[in-house]
Design a protein around this motif. Structure first.
Motif, PDB file in Angstrom:
ATOM      1  N   PHE A 214      -4.592   0.670  -0.565  1.00  0.00           N
ATOM      2  CA  PHE A 214      -3.502   1.357   0.127  1.00  0.00           C
ATOM      3  C   PHE A 214      -3.569   1.083   1.628  1.00  0.00           C
ATOM      4  O   PHE A 214      -4.650   0.987   2.215  1.00  0.00           O
ATOM      5  N   ASP A 215      -2.379   0.967   2.239  1.00  0.00           N
ATOM      6  CA  ASP A 215      -2.223   1.037   3.681  1.00  0.00           C
ATOM      7  C   ASP A 215      -1.617   2.402   3.965  1.00  0.00           C
ATOM      8  O   ASP A 215      -0.433   2.628   3.692  1.00  0.00           O
ATOM      9  N   ARG A 216      -2.441   3.321   4.469  1.00  0.00           N
ATOM     10  CA  ARG A 216      -2.068   4.740   4.543  1.00  0.00           C
ATOM     11  C   ARG A 216      -1.576   5.195   3.173  1.00  0.00           C
ATOM     12  O   ARG A 216      -2.317   5.122   2.194  1.00  0.00           O
ATOM     13  N   GLU A 217      -0.290   5.623   3.053  1.00  0.00           N
ATOM     14  CA  GLU A 217       0.205   6.111   1.768  1.00  0.00           C
ATOM     15  C   GLU A 217       0.734   5.002   0.862  1.00  0.00           C
ATOM     16  O   GLU A 217       0.978   5.217  -0.331  1.00  0.00           O
ATOM     17  N   ARG A 218       0.932   3.805   1.407  1.00  0.00           N
ATOM     18  CA  ARG A 218       1.623   2.741   0.689  1.00  0.00           C
ATOM     19  C   ARG A 218       0.659   1.894  -0.131  1.00  0.00           C
ATOM     20  O   ARG A 218      -0.303   1.354   0.407  1.00  0.00           O
ATOM     21  N   GLU A 219       0.918   1.778  -1.426  1.00  0.00           N
ATOM     22  CA  GLU A 219       0.064   0.959  -2.284  1.00  0.00           C
ATOM     23  C   GLU A 219       0.326  -0.517  -2.023  1.00  0.00           C
ATOM     24  O   GLU A 219       1.463  -0.974  -2.062  1.00  0.00           O
ATOM     25  N   LEU A 220      -0.752  -1.279  -1.781  1.00  0.00           N
ATOM     26  CA  LEU A 220      -0.650  -2.708  -1.528  1.00  0.00           C
ATOM     27  C   LEU A 220      -0.992  -3.544  -2.750  1.00  0.00           C
ATOM     28  O   LEU A 220      -0.459  -4.633  -2.935  1.00  0.00           O
ATOM     29  N   PHE A 221      -1.904  -3.013  -3.571  1.00  0.00           N
ATOM     30  CA  PHE A 221      -2.394  -3.807  -4.697  1.00  0.00           C
ATOM     31  C   PHE A 221      -3.022  -2.871  -5.711  1.00  0.00           C
ATOM     32  O   PHE A 221      -3.592  -1.839  -5.364  1.00  0.00           O
ATOM     33  N   SER A 222      -2.909  -3.234  -6.998  1.00  0.00           N
ATOM     34  CA  SER A 222      -3.596  -2.486  -8.046  1.00  0.00           C
ATOM     35  C   SER A 222      -3.973  -3.443  -9.171  1.00  0.00           C
ATOM     36  O   SER A 222      -3.293  -4.441  -9.404  1.00  0.00           O
ATOM     37  N   SER A 223      -5.065  -3.127  -9.838  1.00  0.00           N
ATOM     38  CA  SER A 223      -5.529  -3.980 -10.919  1.00  0.00           C
ATOM     39  C   SER A 223      -6.416  -3.161 -11.846  1.00  0.00           C
ATOM     40  O   SER A 223      -7.136  -2.262 -11.407  1.00  0.00           O
ATOM     41  N   GLU A 224      -6.357  -3.483 -13.133  1.00  0.00           N
ATOM     42  CA  GLU A 224      -7.269  -2.904 -14.102  1.00  0.00           C
ATOM     43  C   GLU A 224      -8.318  -3.945 -14.483  1.00  0.00           C
ATOM     44  O   GLU A 224      -8.085  -5.143 -14.344  1.00  0.00           O
ATOM     45  N   VAL A 225      -9.462  -3.482 -14.949  1.00  0.00           N
ATOM     46  CA  VAL A 225     -10.526  -4.410 -15.345  1.00  0.00           C
ATOM     47  C   VAL A 225     -10.585  -4.474 -16.863  1.00  0.00           C
ATOM     48  O   VAL A 225     -10.123  -3.578 -17.566  1.00  0.00           O
ATOM     49  N   CYS A 226     -11.169  -5.561 -17.366  1.00  0.00           N
ATOM     50  CA  CYS A 226     -11.246  -5.729 -18.808  1.00  0.00           C
ATOM     51  C   CYS A 226     -12.239  -4.740 -19.401  1.00  0.00           C
ATOM     52  O   CYS A 226     -13.124  -4.219 -18.713  1.00  0.00           O
TER      53      CYS A 226
END
Length: 263
Positions: A214-226
């Motif tokens: 996140f940049d402050r409240e804004r999500e920049l990236f997300s990922s799940e793991v195997c």
């Protein structure tokens, strides 16, 4: 997208993983400390079989202080040379459980415990003394915020970021004590295993199954793991979130897997 640029496998458990400038330092269980520089190479290894209960990195990244409560000692680690001076903890503080809150002011490292309140260690003359809130008002504000009764304390990031969790509204509250600012990060993921890391206004939130940036409240990236890996921690190496160290536990071939990613 991120790409892997380095990886390390350990048969021991990584019990501490801390950012030091553009590199990082880790502690391997019953083995010792390893220091990695900005090029992801091991600069030094320090054999030490006792796990620190707390680790405090000096702002200029020249030294770190490690507490070893079981041995009633503390160590001053030279981060350039990879050496450590070990000293006895004064008897007056043998019963103290020092928190992970801290504040550096020159050679003074200010610590907090419920038993003694604020204590200062001078790393030059190796003396401890009792302090008070009036001497370090910013640290006093950090302590009061971390121990307020309304939200769960989650993370302190030096020099002045305090992260709390609002369980009712399922969100993190990030307070920049020095700037007197707060921002809110909604979070509906797994709570029991969550680990937070921050640089400035960038926050990494890691659970055993997912990672968000996140940049402050804004999500920049997300990922799940195997499913074959359990994610333990993500450490930011820069404020942009372009370089990350990811610690996980593969279920098959080793205890700890450390991967470095860039984008």
């Amino acid at each position: 997208m991120y790409k892997q640029v380095a990886d390390y496998q350990f048969h021991q458990t990584v019990e501490w993983l801390e950012r030091v400038g553009g590199g990082w330092m880790l502690y391997l269980a019953q083995t010792g400390f390893l220091f990695f520089d900005e090029t992801f190479h091991v600069q030094w290894e320090l054999e030490w079989e006792w796990t620190p209960c707390a680790l405090f990195i000096e702002p200029h990244r020249k030294i770190a202080v490690a507490l070893f409560r079981d041995r009633q000692t503390y160590g001053i680690i030279d981060l350039k040379r990879g050496t450590m001076e070990s000293h006895p903890l004064p008897r007056a503080f043998h019963d103290d459980w020092f928190s992970n809150l801290y504040h550096w002011d020159g050679d003074d490292l200010f610590l907090y415990s419920a038993e003694s309140d604020i204590v200062a260690l001078n790393v030059s003359d190796k003396t401890f003394r009792y302090s008070r809130y009036e001497e370090v008002p910013t640290f006093g504000a950090i302590i009061e915020l971390a121990y307020q009764p309304d939200y769960d304390f989650e993370r302190f990031t030096s020099p002045g970021l305090v992260t709390l969790y609002d369980e009712r509204n399922r969100q993190f509250l990030v307070d920049d004590v020095g700037a007197n600012e707060r921002w809110v990060i909604p979070y509906g993921g797994e709570r029991d295993t969550v680990i937070v890391d921050q640089i400035g206004e960038t926050t990494a939130i890691t659970s055993s199954t997912a990672f968000q940036l996140f940049d402050r409240e804004r999500e920049l990236f997300s990922s799940e793991v195997c499913a074959e890996n359990e994610l333990l921690k993500v450490v930011l190496l820069d404020e942009a979130g372009d370089r990350l160290v990811v610690l996980s536990t593969p279920r098959r071939f080793c205890h700890s897997w450390l991967q470095v990613f860039e984008r």
